[in-house]
Each structure stands twice: as structure tokens, then as C-alpha cells.
Scaffold this active site. Structure first.
Site, short mmCIF file in Angstrom:
data_model
loop_
_atom_site.label_atom_id
_atom_site.label_comp_id
_atom_site.label_asym_id
_atom_site.label_seq_id
_atom_site.Cartn_x
_atom_site.Cartn_y
_atom_site.Cartn_z
N LYS A 1 3.83 12.24 7.27
CA LYS A 1 4.59 10.99 7.24
C LYS A 1 5.84 11.18 6.36
CE LYS A 1 0.53 7.93 7.53
NZ LYS A 1 0.37 7.32 8.84
N HIS B 1 -6.07 -2.24 7.82
CA HIS B 1 -4.93 -1.52 8.38
C HIS B 1 -5.25 -0.84 9.69
CE1 HIS B 1 -2.80 -2.48 4.83
NE2 HIS B 1 -3.62 -1.80 4.06
N ARG C 1 0.83 11.44 20.48
CA ARG C 1 -0.31 11.50 21.41
C ARG C 1 -0.33 10.20 22.20
NH1 ARG C 1 -3.13 7.62 18.57
NH2 ARG C 1 -3.05 7.83 16.31
#
Ligand code: ADP
Ligand code: ADP
Ligand code: MG
Length: 669
Positions: free
Chosen positions: A116, A235, A292
Site C-alpha cells: 500500500k 473494515h 484481482r
């Protein structure tokens, strides 16, 4: 096109990929672990090959073995699904080296987006907007805390290698930073083998809006619009829909173009998702790119009438994208609910067990392919990897199914979803079905008051106190019991039964209980049927029809329909869209009772001990964290049920424990 592909996954996604392969005339090879020998994905593929023991590390993550199997079976390509090897650059590379097409992006694109932190650095260069934060290499705790102080609280700590909602901690104030960092790093190293973190501003009331992108090897890249995945717990997405409520054409284009720019910046090929976090005013920031297919891809298929797995196969086979940007359009509204084996009332704790009874809504067959859904007034699609009799094991995701509905507009989609959830029946493990129904019907969701804190903020509405069982429920349970006792002798409910306890003349008391109440039902036999009494009021009760678990009864003047599933002492009653589990207190059964579970000192499920937070002999206060277990991809803190002393620690860090195993000896003060 390929003749044969190997599907390196399990569960619903393996089944879903197999469906498209079948439709396209491509043979499919399944791989499976010992836990999945009888799984649905094994049954639906043309061939199936065992690859190892249940733990994913020894089976679904064994890239070397999977490549060997693919070559031996004569497959030309591997579809990784999501999770497992789907975002593993080494695997993508190994496939290429073995001469197999990896149905996904090039290894270089996975690498670029895999961290990230690094992805954010790249996006910065490509002028994609970012959340304010620090995503550099300096991992010194004091330095990171300074960064957090500078950004301003609350901040969010994220494992750079994270995914699936794991490895994130919200930090409210500077004093809490160090502890949160430690716990975040521990989860990150355990789950991703990498404890690098980034810090960013924690947005309040944000929405999660993501863009589906698709690129081919001929330089084309398009966006297939957005999905709103704001409704989350821990989350992690719970409901996903497309299009996003309130989206304007202008913003859709801006987000779509930013997503395409992000994909192009890393030389992307295939299906990918660029996730944005958006403020209520519509401003948006890049969050991450998932390289993906996404769990929620069906909502995009429903509104575009396209089969994204077909596109994946075509792109991997070197074909150009089937459509250009200007040929893509949105039809109607789609909504997906993730049906999980979990207990929403207990903090969404995953549940394991066997699906003793599983009945899906009356799905209108979903036909993959261009335009199949467009204009269809009512469509329900169910993507599931399990059938009645199958188990949700502790080794993998607790997902039971994805329920996807389509409507001409959002209200219609919501109505279909609510209806479909009323028809969905699961017995054998805890599920979130009733919760999903409340969620879909809740005011904030219905009125599009969406943000990622919706579930948290509406706890009271979403978790109403349990209601006492209705007369309908009790009457269905009673009728089912009486009918099964007299099975075969329908004309005389008293005949053919043994051991009935009668109080006085032809009367019998049935004792039921649920979490909140005990119910004494009195049944009196009459020539014409039964009399049913609970409390003061008595009504006539008769069985009109019984077809397996499905009953139609007449109670007083009302006709009541329902399904009753008996599981030992439990009677699961489904009626009017609700599911009630009643315990039947059978006077004949003397089951060894009540092993009052000592708080949560026993393992709530099989798992691994990842941290022990107390020492032997230590006195602790009620609620103090004692140890941390990891199970089903989550950390669970086991807390002291009362103030007391820890007498003995029965396991060490790294130990695998069975469900119900006593974790430590504890004396209450
Ligand atoms: P995000 O990573 O943004 O949460 P998704 O909601 O698409 O994106 O979740 C994908 C995650 O779901 C995967 O990383 C994986 O952990 C999990 N997952 C869901 N189903 C499966 C499955 N059948 N096999 C492996 N992983 C799965
Ligand atoms: P994962 O890889 O686990 O999917 P993401 O970075 O995609 O991690 O974030 C997952 C979720 O966490 C988002 O959908 C959102 O709900 C929340 N989230 C992430 N970043 C922020 C932020 N800066 N502020 C508020 N919430 C955030
Ligand atoms: Mg994400």
C-alpha cells in the site's frame, strides 16, 4: 481460447469461475485440500486433484504443487480467484516461467500495487489524489508517532502488505499510538509476514467507492463504473451495490479516469479494482488497488450484463477487450449481501459447523452473458461454494454465499433483497441473515445515508432486543412435534407414540425456551384436532398440510405457513421471514445439562494462540485481556470473565487449540 484451465481456489469463487469456463467450452481442473474432498467446487469442475492437508499453507498456497498439477493435467492457464495466490507476484512469475498463463495482471503490476505504501508513492506521481499521511520507509516508532501527531488524530495505521480488513488500527490520541502500533505490527507479521505500516488521516464518515477497471495486452483500458461498499463491519464489506447512490455523471467520469490512470501507471492487464475513500461532499482519495477479481464483482456484472470472468479469460488468451468505453452502460441497480457463518450479536464472531439445513431463495436462474440481466424485472443470483450437508470449517473464509439481486432501480433491488433474505434458511451454524435483513431494511440504508460507520452508529436499531416467540412460532413448533410423533397415524395423534406425559385427561404440556423466555404450551386433544394454549388464550390448532419440514397449520382462524427443522433439542422455526430457535425441553431426555461455559476462558473456536498477556498467579480485573487467539483470519482477545486469579496457563504461544478447549485455569475472587 484455452482448452483447459486450472482453478487455484476453492469455495464460491472456484464454482463461479468453473461456471463461466463451462459456458465457454473450456475444461476446468479443480484443486482441493483434504478438508474439501467432498466440496462443491470439486464436484462442478471437470477434473479435481488433491493438493495437501487442510491448512492453506500446505494446500491452496502451495504454488509449486499447483503448477505441477496444471502441467500434468495439460491446462494452459491458471485462474487464482481471490485471496490465496491471487496477489502473489512470485506465483504469477512462476506460472509464466512454466509456460502457463496467469489469469491476472503481470507480476510487475502486482508488485507495484502489493505494498500500500509503494502504491501510494506511485499514485502520487500519477496525480491520483491521496489521503494525507505518511507512507515512507522510516518505521521507527517515535518517528511514526510524530507523523501521526502532525497529521492530527484520529489516524489509521495500516499494514502496508495488508488486505481483507486485517492489520488496521484506528488511533484516537497520541498516548494510544505505541500500543496500537505494536498490535498492528503483530497482526501484520502474523498475517502477511511483513510488519511495515503506513499512517494516514482517518476520515470521518467516509464512503468506500471503488472502480472496476479492465485492461488488455493491446493497450486498451476501460472502467466498468463504480461499486459502493460503504456498509462494512471491521473494515470489511457486508453490502455492496452498483451504481453508487448519489453519483453524478461528472464524478463517475472523474473517478473512472483516475482509476484508469492508476492502472496505466503500473502497466495493468486484466481485471482490477481501484478503491477510493470518498468524503460526503464527493471528494475522493486513492486507497489501494486490488489486482484481482473482487468478491463483489457480481454487482458490476448485473448492471452491465457482462461476464467479468469471460473477459478475464479472453484478455489472458491475448484477445482485445470485448467492448470500448463508449459501449458500456449501466442498467438498473444491483445489490450484494455477503452471507457469512458468523454471529453478529457476538461481535460478528465467525461460527463453524455443518449446514444441517440450507434452503436458498427462489433464485431466478442467472444466465451469464451479454445482456442477460438487462431489463429483467426481477433477478436473484446466488454464488455459493457450499450445499446442505457441507461444513464451514475453521480453515478458510466463513462465507456461506453471496446473495445478489437486481432491480430496475435501487428501491426495487432493496425489496428483492429483503424478500430473498426472508426466504434464506440456514440451520447448523450461526449466520448473519437476520442481521442483513435488518440492515437492508434499516432507515439509514434505505435512505442512502451511507458511510463506513453505518453499522457502528446504528447499533440500537440494528440489534434490537430479542422479541418473545410469537404464537405462530410456538404453534408451528408444537404441530411439528405432534405430527412427527404420530407420523404414519395421521388420524389419531395419540396413537403410536410412547412415553407421553399426560396431565389429567388428554392434556399435555410442552416446554419451550429461547434466549429470553420460557414458554409453556398446553395441548389438549379434541376429536376435531388440538387445542393450543399459551398463557390464557386457547385456540384451535390443526395441521392442514405437512411436506417434510414444511407445514401449513390452522391456528384459530388463521392459516400459518412455516418450515420447522429439528436439530436435537432445538426446533428451528422459519415463518414470516423470521428464524426462531426454540429449545424443546423433552421430559424424557435427561441430557447431561448446562456446562456453564466459564466466561470465555474456553476457546470460542479452533485456532492458534498468538499472545499471552498474563502470568501464572496474577490477579486480574474483570474484562482484562488474558490472551489473544487467531482463528478464521481474525484476532480474538480472551478477557477475564470476572475479577480473579490466573492459576495456570494451559497453552503456549504458537499452540493450536481445539474449539471448547480450556485455555487457562482461573479462580474467581
Ligand atoms: P478487500 O481486500 O478490499 O477487502 P474483497 O472484499 O474483495 O476486497 O475481499 C477479498 C478478500 O476476501 C481476499 O483477500 C480474501 O482474504 C477473502 N476471501 C473471500 N473469499 C475467499 C475464498 N474463497 N478464498 C480465499 N479468500 C477469500
Ligand atoms: P484492505 O486491504 O483491508 O481492504 P483498505 O485500505 O482497502 O484495506 O481499507 C479497508 C477499509 O478501511 C475501507 O473500505 C474503509 O472502510 C476503511 N479505511 C481505509 N482507509 C481509511 C481512512 N483513511 N479513513 C477512514 N477509513 C478508512
Ligand atoms: Mg481494500
Amino acid at each position: 481460447m484455452f482448452n483447459k484451465i486450472l482453478i487455484a481456489n476453492r469455495g464460491e469463487i472456484a464454482c463461479r469461475v468453473a461456471a463461466t469456463a463451462y459456458r465457454m467450452g473450456v475444461k476446468s481442473v479443480a484443486v482441493y485440500s483434504e478438508a474439501d474432498a467432498n466440496a462443491k467446487h470439486v464436484a462442478v469442475c471437470d477434473e479435481a486433484v488433491p493438493i495437501g492437508p487442510p491448512p492453506a499453507k500446505e494446500s491452496y498456497l502451495r504454488g509449486d504443487k499447483i503448477i505441477e498439477v496444471a502441467l500434468a493435467a495439460g491446462a494452459q492457464a491458471i485462474h487464482p480467484g481471490y485471496g490465496f495466490l491471487s496477489e502473489n507476484e512470485d506465483f504469477a512469475q512462476a506460472c509464466a516461467k512454466a509456460g502457463l498463463a496467469f489469469i491476472g495482471p503481470p507480476a510487475s503490476a502486482i508488485r507495484a500495487m502489493g505494498s500500500k505504501s509503494a502504491a501510494k508513492a506511485l499514485m502520487e506521481k500519477a496525480n491520483v489524489p491521496l489521503v494525507p499521511g505518511y507512507h515512507g520507509d522510516n518505521q521507527d516508532a517515535d518517528f511514526l508517532r510524530e507523523q501521526a501527531d502532525k497529521i492530527g488524530y484520529p489516524v489509521l495505521l495500516k499494514a502496508s502488505a495488508g488486505g481483507g480488513g486485517k492489520g488496521m488500527r484506528i488511533v484516537e490520541k497520541s498516548e494510544d499510538f505505541k500500543a496500537a502500533l505494536e498490535s498492528c505490527k503483530r497482526e501484520a507479521i502474523n498475517s502477511f509476514g511483513d510488519d511495515k505500516v503506513l499512517v494516514e488521516k482517518y476520515l470521518t464518515r467516509p464512503r468506500h467507492i471503488e472502480i472496476q477497471v479492465f485492461a488488455d495486452t493491446h493497450g486498451n483500458c476501460v472502467y466498468l463504473f463504480e461499486r459502493d461498499c460503504s456498509v462494512q463491519r471491521r473494515h470489511q464489506k457486508v453490502l455492496e451495490e452498483a451504481p453508487a447512490p448519489g453519483m453524478t455523471e461528472e464524478r463517475r467520469r472523474a473517478m473512472g479516469e483516475a482509476a484508469v490512470a492508476a492502472a496505466k501507471a503500473v502497466g495493468y492487464v486484466g481485471a482490477g479494482t481501484v478503491e477510493f475513500i470518498a468524503n460526503q461532499d464527493g471528494s475522493f482519495y486513492f486507497m489501494e488497488m486490488n489486482t484481482r477479481l473482487q468478491v463483489e464483482h457480481p454487482v458490476t456484472e448485473m448492471i452491465t450484463g457482462l461476464d467479468l470472468v469471460e473477459w478475464q479469460l479472453r484478455v489472458a488468451a491475448g484477445e482485445p477487450l470485448p467492448k470500448k468505453q463508449e459501449e458500456l452502460a449501466i442498467h438498473g441497480h444491483a445489490l450484494e449481501a455477503r452471507v457469512y457463518a458468523e454471529n453478529p450479536e457476538k461481535g460478528f464472531l465467525p461460527s463453524i459447523g455443518t449446514l444441517r439445513h440450507a434452503r436458498t431463495p427462489h433464485a431466478v436462474a442467472f444466465e451469464l452473458g451479454a445482456g442477460a440481466m438487462a431489463g429483467t424485472p426481477s433477478t436473484v443470483r446466488i454464488d455459493s461454494g457450499v450445499r446442505e450437508g457441507d461444513a464451514i470449517s475453521p480453515f478458510y473464509d466463513p462465507m456461506i454465499a453471496k446473495l445478489i439481486v437486481w432491480g430496475r432501480d435501487r428501491d426495487e433491488a432493496l425489496a428483492h433483497m429483503s424478500q430473498a433474505l426472508s426466504e434464506y434458511q440456514i440451520v447448523g451454524l450461526a449466520s448473519n441473515i437476520a442481521f442483513l435483513k435488518r440492515l437492508v431494511e434499516s432507515k439509514p440504508f434505505a435512505t442512502c445515508d451511507l458511510d463506513t460507520g453505518l453499522i457502528e452508529r446504528h447499533q440500537t436499531e440494528l440489534f434490537p432486543p430479542a422479541q418473545p416467540a410469537t404464537k405462530h412460532v410456538l404453534a408451528l413448533a408444537a404441530a411439528s412435534l405432534l405430527a412427527s410423533e404420530s407420523a404414519g397415524v395421521a388420524s389419531d395423534p395419540w396413537a403410536g407414540t410412547s412415553g407421553w406425559r399426560m396431565n389429567g385427561a388428554l392434556q399435555r404440556r410442552l416446554d419451550y425456551a429461547d434466549e429470553t423466555n420460557n414458554y409453556a404450551v398446553t395441548i389438549s386433544y379434541r376429536k376435531t384436532g388440538w387445542s393450543f394454549q399459551v398463557g390464557d388464550a386457547a385456540s384451535d390448532l390443526s395441521l392442514i398440510q405437512r411436506d417434510g419440514k414444511d407445514l401449513v397449520i390452522k391456528l384459530g382462524g388463521e392459516t400459518v405457513r412455516g418450515t420447522v427443522v429439528r436439530d436435537g433439542e432445538l426446533f428451528h422455526v422459519f415463518t414470516g421471514g423470521a428464524h426462531v430457535a426454540l429449545t424443546y425441553n423433552d421430559p424424557l431426555a435427561h441430557a447431561g445439562q448446562a456446562e456453564a461455559e466459564g466466561g470465555r476462558l474456553t476457546a470460542p473456536m479452533p485456532g492458534k494462540i498468538v499472545a499471552i498477556l498474563v502470568e501464572k498467579g496474577k490477579a486480574v480485573e474483570k474484562g482484562a485481556p488474558l490472551l489473544i487467539m487467531e482463528a478464521m483470519k481474525m484476532e480474538h482477545t480472551i478477557a477475564a470473565p470476572a475479577s480473579g486469579v490466573v492459576d495456570e496457563l494451559l497453552y503456549a504461544v504458537g499452540d493450536q487449540v481445539a474449539e471448547g478447549a480450556q485455555l487457562l485455569a482461573f479462580t474467581h475472587k
